[in-house]
Design a protein around this motif. Structure first.
Motif, PDB file in Angstrom:
ATOM      1  N   ARG A 137       0.844  -1.209   0.000  1.00 42.36           N
ATOM      2  CA  ARG A 137       0.000   0.000   0.000  1.00 42.36           C
ATOM      3  C   ARG A 137       0.879   1.258   0.000  1.00 42.36           C
ATOM      4  O   ARG A 137       0.599   2.225  -0.719  1.00 42.36           O
ATOM      5  CB  ARG A 137      -0.916  -0.003   1.227  1.00 42.36           C
ATOM      6  N   ASP A 141       0.648   4.079  -2.881  1.00 42.71           N
ATOM      7  CA  ASP A 141       0.358   5.493  -2.574  1.00 42.71           C
ATOM      8  C   ASP A 141       1.468   6.405  -3.074  1.00 42.71           C
ATOM      9  O   ASP A 141       1.222   7.486  -3.615  1.00 42.71           O
ATOM     10  CB  ASP A 141       0.188   5.689  -1.049  1.00 42.71           C
ATOM     11  N   ILE A 147      -3.178  -0.672  -5.916  1.00 40.12           N
ATOM     12  CA  ILE A 147      -2.505  -1.569  -4.964  1.00 40.12           C
ATOM     13  C   ILE A 147      -2.505  -3.023  -5.445  1.00 40.12           C
ATOM     14  O   ILE A 147      -1.533  -3.753  -5.250  1.00 40.12           O
ATOM     15  CB  ILE A 147      -3.116  -1.450  -3.539  1.00 40.12           C
TER      16      ILE A 147
END
Length: 435
Positions: A137, A141, A147
């Motif tokens: 994750r 990000d 993801i």
């Protein structure tokens, strides 16, 4: 500087474990003495694993000489270095190679005992999988990507290995369960990773996966796990297998040879660099290694790889780079320091609470020497138990003096935990009895 106090929980765990003759799970740093060269060699192995290499060591020592304790110390160091560790004892129903579920049982036990620095007591498999998802994750990000794509990319390196495709699919199933709050799917994925599925039918029904971790995939699954923990942000995997003598005791020659072939495969992989981020420590007794009829030396390919360094023998020194590391005996001086450490732990780290003076420790060791000879420092387990028993008596009966007790202390010489009449099967040559 004032001595650091020892927490009551640690103190009790150490005392209770040692009094019952087993290795404490916590606080081993308070009592570790000696074996500096062996530890240095094993720390070098740990460093090699963290750098993408592999390690293989047989830790050889007599019953009660401190093999299991030594393995625990190395395991604690590995956890500090951010490795993931798995450990298990071999037994009649847990072997490295089998066809009736014993190897799968061993793998399950290893996964139940999977530990990290934050969870040193085992049961850390779920948190490792969660950490893998957290790492994915973070990457997603940071790079503004999906993801699921990141997870698949991270798992792609596993897909090339034997069983890697299905392993990756199970991790993806866990991620799906995580996203959809499907606890059952997450639990089924962990159940698969722990080798708790006995049939492919059940795995397909629950996860849509067509394979399971079975006897045949024991070692390949450990190789996958070592790469997976790297993807989760750890430095590698250390596998601790103790009580290897259980393979030596197998009556079936075929079963023994199959297990020794598996050890040879692991040894070759580690020495040739085919395994990555993976270390193996195998604890066993001298007969497990050296017996020419039933030990590892009965298998020629292993004997040639594990034979001692003849130059080191001639020079009267120890080669610490050898795959078979024979634990040296504690010296009487080291045993004296060990007794001091035990006295310190018993007093919870408070010097004002010591139950006996230094001269009592010397008198105790002299008594041990008279009673069982040099076995008291070669196999110190029973010496330690007797010393703690003496402290317990003095603790509960302050009026009793230590010098009146020492003469009465009975120390048994260390015997194998399971001396048995071993009746060889006919296929092993002549049927004979031996103690």
């Amino acid at each position: 500087m004032a001595a650091k106090k020892i927490r009551a929980k640690e103190r009790d765990a150490i005392i209770q474990s040692l009094k019952s003759g087993v290795t404490p799970k916590v606080g081993i740093q308070h009592i570790q003495v000696g074996r500096g060269n062996e530890l240095k060699a094993l720390i070098a192995d740990i460093n090699r694993v963290t750098e993408g290499g592999s390690a293989f060591r047989l830790i050889i020592g007599e019953y009660g000489s401190g093999k299991t304790f030594f393995l625990s110390v190395v395991r604690a160091i590995a956890l500090e270095r951010k490795l993931v560790t798995v450990n298990a004892d071999l037994s009649p129903d847990r072997r490295i190679h089998a066809s009736s579920g014993q190897a799968r049982n061993l793998y399950s036990e290893l996964m139940r005992n999977l530990s990290t620095r934050n969870k040193p007591d085992g049961n850390a498999l779920t948190s490792v999988v969660e950490k893998f998802i957290t790492e994915a994750r973070k990457e997603a990000d940071k790079n503004g990507r999906d993801i699921t794509t990141v997870i698949q990319k991270r798992l792609s390196s596993l897909s090339e290995l034997v069983g890697g495709y299905d392993f990756s699919k199970v991790i993806e199933a866990y991620w799906t369960g995580h996203e959809t709050d499907n606890e059952t799917l997450k639990n089924n994925a962990v159940k698969w990773l722990r080798a708790e599925y006995a049939t492919k039918t059940d795995a397909r029904k629950d996860l849509g996966i067509r394979s399971i971790i079975s006897d045949a995939s024991f070692y390949d699954s450990l190789k996958l796990m070592s790469l997976f923990v790297r993807q989760a942000g750890y430095e590698g995997l250390l596998v601790n297998l103790d009580e290897m003598v259980n393979l030596y005791k197998l009556n079936s020659t075929q079963a023994r040879v199959s297990n020794y072939e598996q050890i040879l495969r692991i040894l070759n992989d580690c020495l040739q660099g085919s395994a990555e981020y993976l270390g193996f420590l195998l604890g066993g007794t001298p007969e497990f290694l050296l017996d020419p009829r039933k030990g590892l030396y009965s298998y020629e390919a292993l004997q040639s790889r594990l034979a001692g360094n003849t130059f080191a023998k001639q020079a009267g020194v120890i080669d610490y780079s050898s795959p078979a590391l024979h634990l040296s005996s504690l010296t009487p001086e080291e045993l004296f320091i060990l007794l001091k450490n035990l006295r310190h732990v018993y007093a919870s780290g408070d010097e004002t609470q010591y139950l006996v003076p230094d001269e009592s420790l010397k008198a105790f060791l002299v008594h041990c020497n008279k009673t069982i000879g040099d076995a008291y420092f070669r196999t110190p387990r029973n010496t330690i138990k007797a010393f703690l028993d003496m402290l317990a008596v003095i603790d509960q009966n302050p009026s009793i003096s230590w010098d009146s007790l020492i003469a009465k202390v009975d120390i048994a010489e260390e015997k194998p935990s399971d001396v048995e009449l071993d009746i060889e099967s006919e296929e092993d040559g002549l049927a004979d009895f031996k103690l």
